[in-house]
Design a protein around this motif. Structure first.
Motif, PDB file in Angstrom:
ATOM      1  N   MET A   1      78.472  60.541  29.585  1.00 26.62           N
ATOM      2  CA  MET A   1      79.134  60.651  30.886  1.00 26.62           C
ATOM      3  C   MET A   1      79.277  62.102  31.318  1.00 26.62           C
ATOM      4  O   MET A   1      79.113  62.424  32.488  1.00 26.62           O
ATOM      5  CB  MET A   1      80.523  60.002  30.811  1.00 26.62           C
ATOM      6  N   ILE A   2      79.630  62.968  30.376  1.00 22.84           N
ATOM      7  CA  ILE A   2      79.782  64.390  30.720  1.00 22.84           C
ATOM      8  C   ILE A   2      78.452  64.947  31.224  1.00 22.84           C
ATOM      9  O   ILE A   2      78.409  65.673  32.226  1.00 22.84           O
ATOM     10  CB  ILE A   2      80.310  65.185  29.501  1.00 22.84           C
ATOM     11  N   ALA A   3      77.373  64.589  30.544  1.00 21.13           N
ATOM     12  CA  ALA A   3      76.048  65.067  30.968  1.00 21.13           C
ATOM     13  C   ALA A   3      75.710  64.569  32.373  1.00 21.13           C
ATOM     14  O   ALA A   3      75.183  65.315  33.204  1.00 21.13           O
ATOM     15  CB  ALA A   3      74.987  64.610  29.972  1.00 21.13           C
ATOM     16  N   ASP A   7      75.086  66.999  35.538  1.00 18.34           N
ATOM     17  CA  ASP A   7      73.796  66.957  36.229  1.00 18.34           C
ATOM     18  C   ASP A   7      73.981  66.716  37.723  1.00 18.34           C
ATOM     19  O   ASP A   7      73.328  67.361  38.555  1.00 18.34           O
ATOM     20  CB  ASP A   7      72.902  65.856  35.638  1.00 18.34           C
ATOM     21  N   LYS A   8      74.853  65.784  38.065  1.00 21.68           N
ATOM     22  CA  LYS A   8      75.093  65.491  39.473  1.00 21.68           C
ATOM     23  C   LYS A   8      75.716  66.691  40.175  1.00 21.68           C
ATOM     24  O   LYS A   8      75.371  67.007  41.326  1.00 21.68           O
ATOM     25  CB  LYS A   8      76.004  64.258  39.611  1.00 21.68           C
ATOM     26  N   PHE A   9      76.614  67.369  39.482  1.00 19.70           N
ATOM     27  CA  PHE A   9      77.254  68.553  40.071  1.00 19.70           C
ATOM     28  C   PHE A   9      76.216  69.639  40.360  1.00 19.70           C
ATOM     29  O   PHE A   9      76.193  70.226  41.447  1.00 19.70           O
ATOM     30  CB  PHE A   9      78.343  69.085  39.148  1.00 19.70           C
ATOM     31  N   HIS A  10      75.354  69.908  39.377  1.00 22.03           N
ATOM     32  CA  HIS A  10      74.304  70.917  39.580  1.00 22.03           C
ATOM     33  C   HIS A  10      73.384  70.536  40.739  1.00 22.03           C
ATOM     34  O   HIS A  10      72.980  71.380  41.546  1.00 22.03           O
ATOM     35  CB  HIS A  10      73.475  71.080  38.293  1.00 22.03           C
ATOM     36  N   PHE A  13      75.705  70.928  44.071  1.00 19.13           N
ATOM     37  CA  PHE A  13      76.387  72.178  44.410  1.00 19.13           C
ATOM     38  C   PHE A  13      75.730  73.440  43.837  1.00 19.13           C
ATOM     39  O   PHE A  13      76.144  74.556  44.160  1.00 19.13           O
ATOM     40  CB  PHE A  13      77.855  72.105  43.973  1.00 19.13           C
ATOM     41  N   GLU A  14      74.765  73.274  42.942  1.00 21.57           N
ATOM     42  CA  GLU A  14      73.930  74.374  42.444  1.00 21.57           C
ATOM     43  C   GLU A  14      74.745  75.532  41.863  1.00 21.57           C
ATOM     44  O   GLU A  14      74.528  76.704  42.185  1.00 21.57           O
ATOM     45  CB  GLU A  14      73.003  74.877  43.563  1.00 21.57           C
ATOM     46  N   LYS A  15      75.713  75.187  41.030  1.00 17.53           N
ATOM     47  CA  LYS A  15      76.475  76.196  40.285  1.00 17.53           C
ATOM     48  C   LYS A  15      77.035  75.522  39.041  1.00 17.53           C
ATOM     49  O   LYS A  15      76.880  74.302  38.859  1.00 17.53           O
ATOM     50  CB  LYS A  15      77.597  76.788  41.146  1.00 17.53           C
ATOM     51  N   ASP A  16      77.677  76.300  38.174  1.00 19.29           N
ATOM     52  CA  ASP A  16      78.206  75.753  36.922  1.00 19.29           C
ATOM     53  C   ASP A  16      79.669  75.335  37.090  1.00 19.29           C
ATOM     54  O   ASP A  16      80.476  76.113  37.599  1.00 19.29           O
ATOM     55  CB  ASP A  16      78.091  76.779  35.796  1.00 19.29           C
ATOM     56  N   PRO A  17      80.006  74.135  36.647  1.00 22.91           N
ATOM     57  CA  PRO A  17      81.373  73.659  36.799  1.00 22.91           C
ATOM     58  C   PRO A  17      82.204  73.818  35.526  1.00 22.91           C
ATOM     59  O   PRO A  17      81.681  74.029  34.436  1.00 22.91           O
ATOM     60  CB  PRO A  17      81.171  72.167  37.076  1.00 22.91           C
ATOM     61  N   VAL A  18      83.509  73.678  35.683  1.00 25.36           N
ATOM     62  CA  VAL A  18      84.421  73.433  34.568  1.00 25.36           C
ATOM     63  C   VAL A  18      84.456  71.924  34.345  1.00 25.36           C
ATOM     64  O   VAL A  18      84.437  71.139  35.305  1.00 25.36           O
ATOM     65  CB  VAL A  18      85.834  73.966  34.906  1.00 25.36           C
ATOM     66  N   ILE A  19      84.500  71.509  33.076  1.00 22.56           N
ATOM     67  CA  ILE A  19      84.558  70.082  32.744  1.00 22.56           C
ATOM     68  C   ILE A  19      85.960  69.742  32.239  1.00 22.56           C
ATOM     69  O   ILE A  19      86.501  70.423  31.364  1.00 22.56           O
ATOM     70  CB  ILE A  19      83.525  69.716  31.661  1.00 22.56           C
ATOM     71  N   VAL A  20      86.520  68.691  32.787  1.00 19.56           N
ATOM     72  CA  VAL A  20      87.836  68.206  32.363  1.00 19.56           C
ATOM     73  C   VAL A  20      87.712  66.733  31.974  1.00 19.56           C
ATOM     74  O   VAL A  20      87.098  65.947  32.701  1.00 19.56           O
ATOM     75  CB  VAL A  20      88.881  68.340  33.497  1.00 19.56           C
ATOM     76  N   GLY A 105      89.658  75.826  48.287  1.00 20.61           N
ATOM     77  CA  GLY A 105      88.711  74.727  48.331  1.00 20.61           C
ATOM     78  C   GLY A 105      87.912  74.606  47.051  1.00 20.61           C
ATOM     79  O   GLY A 105      87.693  75.590  46.336  1.00 20.61           O
ATOM     80  N   PHE A 106      87.481  73.374  46.762  1.00 17.76           N
ATOM     81  CA  PHE A 106      86.695  73.143  45.547  1.00 17.76           C
ATOM     82  C   PHE A 106      85.637  72.085  45.799  1.00 17.76           C
ATOM     83  O   PHE A 106      85.734  71.288  46.738  1.00 17.76           O
ATOM     84  CB  PHE A 106      87.602  72.728  44.373  1.00 17.76           C
ATOM     85  N   ASP A 107      84.626  72.116  44.949  1.00 19.24           N
ATOM     86  CA  ASP A 107      83.614  71.067  44.883  1.00 19.24           C
ATOM     87  C   ASP A 107      83.801  70.340  43.565  1.00 19.24           C
ATOM     88  O   ASP A 107      84.041  70.989  42.530  1.00 19.24           O
ATOM     89  CB  ASP A 107      82.197  71.654  44.921  1.00 19.24           C
ATOM     90  N   CYS A 108      83.692  69.036  43.555  1.00 18.23           N
ATOM     91  CA  CYS A 108      83.781  68.336  42.268  1.00 18.23           C
ATOM     92  C   CYS A 108      83.018  67.024  42.290  1.00 18.23           C
ATOM     93  O   CYS A 108      82.777  66.433  43.349  1.00 18.23           O
ATOM     94  CB  CYS A 108      85.238  68.131  41.846  1.00 18.23           C
ATOM     95  N   VAL A 109      82.622  66.630  41.101  1.00 20.13           N
ATOM     96  CA  VAL A 109      82.064  65.306  40.853  1.00 20.13           C
ATOM     97  C   VAL A 109      82.983  64.626  39.857  1.00 20.13           C
ATOM     98  O   VAL A 109      83.404  65.237  38.872  1.00 20.13           O
ATOM     99  CB  VAL A 109      80.626  65.391  40.293  1.00 20.13           C
TER     100      VAL A 109
END
Length: 381
Positions: A1-3, A7-10, A13-20, A105-109
């Motif tokens: 699920m994390i992967a 992948d969907k976030f990249h 939004f084409e950047k690296d996210p924080v994972i929670v 503001g933020f972007d998230c999946v």
């Protein structure tokens, strides 16, 4: 699920996210006691909501939900209740603004594997995951109990469910292989080891009935309990909630209460007593005694609090037939969702087969079954 979330976030939004990761919860015993300032015994579990999130330098929050492939956005300048799942996120942001924090503001999946409507509190996991993420990204310095309060108030003000603090508390304070006794008035808590994880599994049986009545009836039950307190205050002037009474005191003034209000008050006071007894039995490794209390809790929830349904009663009754089950009861707001069962580890497959077969014979559908473990609370991965 994390992967998948990454992948969907990249892709979007084409950047690296924080994972929670943000867990669902079980509640061993202590149902509908939290909003009566009573006691509960929850734990975080291995079913989770997962966020991939990053700031975007704007006043807009963009959210993509993988569970229904829907993208929603909202502006930080005009947050008000909307429709559907986005309310849980907007409510968190709004509550942080109300505390004077400058939001960005933020972007998230977001995705997850907590079944919706199954009584494992997916809503608190959505709230807790976002507040942990924003605390990290914005350096807010929030304590865990304050985060739980924010999630609770978010649910009060946006989806409009007047929930107690238990779900958000469990989501944020979970500790692997431990249940938590929470005093819902003082918010003091202590951990009790669940030392049976090798011998017993926590098995959740989903009635497949979506608890559509739960939100409205939840608020009705809360009002009935408050009505009972108002009446009983004439005889016990110092009381603030049902927490301040025992079952014997409620019974003494039965004739002063309407039949429904009496039943509600009796259940809550009995349930608080059961939580205390369950903790004592856990300390002595007396799981059979904990199980008896769980069965008694289900009876009270069904007959006195009237938040069960035929499907949940049937599942609890099936569990009683099985010698490998130490205890079982409905869990969560009611009117659907799951039963929680303590099942001997080496008999889990046999138990699942029995439950699914008998339930299908009765209701013409096969219930989903989840074997869970007790895990840590919401955290940055």
């Amino acid at each position: 699920m994390i992967a998948q979330v990454k992948d969907k976030f990249h892709q979007l939004f084409e950047k690296d996210p924080v994972i929670v990761t943000s867990p669902g919860r079980i509640n061993l015993i202590g149902e509908h006691t939290d909003y009566n300032e009573g006691f509960v015994l929850p734990a975080a579990i291995d079913k989770k909501i997962i966020y991939a999130i990053a700031l975007n330098g704007t006043d807009t929050c963009n959210v993509y939900a993988l569970f229904n492939n829907e993208q929603r956005s909202f502006s930080l300048k005009d947050i008000k209740p909307g429709e559907g799942w986005i309310n849980y996120l907007m409510g968190v942001v709004y509550q942080l603004q109300q505390r004077g924090f400058e939001m960005k503001g933020f972007d998230c999946v977001v995705s997850g594997d907590i079944p919706i409507g199954a009584g494992m509190s997916s809503s608190a996991a959505v709230e807790g995951g976002l507040v942990v993420a924003l605390d990290h990204l914005l350096g807010l310095g929030l304590g865990r109990m304050e985060m739980a309060r924010i999630g609770q108030l978010a649910e009060h003000t946006f989806p409009g469910v007047k929930c107690g603090i238990m779900d958000q508390f469990a989501n944020l304070h979970g500790r692997k292989d431990q249940v938590m006794l929470l005093d819902c008035r003082s918010l003091e808590f202590q951990y009790f080891p669940f030392e049976f994880s090798a011998a017993y599994k926590i098995v959740l049986c989903n009635s497949m009935v979506h608890h559509s009545l739960a939100s409205s009836e939840y608020n009705v039950r809360r009002a009935q309990c408050e009505e009972g307190v108002e009446v009983l205050r004439a005889y016990y002037p110092g009381i603030r909630s049902l927490r301040d009474l025992n079952a014997e005191q409620v019974e003494q003034y039965k004739d002063k209460l309407s039949p429904k209000v009496y039943d509600r008050c009796l259940f809550v006071t009995q349930e608080n007593e059961r939580v205390g007894k369950a903790c004592a039995h856990l300390q002595k490794n007396e799981l059979d005694e904990v199980g008896r209390l769980m069965y008694a809790s289900h009876e009270g929830l069904s007959r006195l609090y009237e938040v069960s349904c035929p499907e949940l009663d049937f599942l609890a009754g099936l569990a009683r037939e099985r010698p490998e089950v130490a205890g079982a009861r409905m869990m969560g707001g009611g009117f659907g969702g799951c039963t929680i069962n303590l099942v001997e580890a080496d008999k889990v497959d046999e138990f699942i087969s029995f439950i699914q077969s008998r339930y299908n014979e009765k209701f013409g559908k096969v219930p989903e079954v989840y074997v869970t473990s007790i895990e840590d609370g919401a955290k940055i991965n």
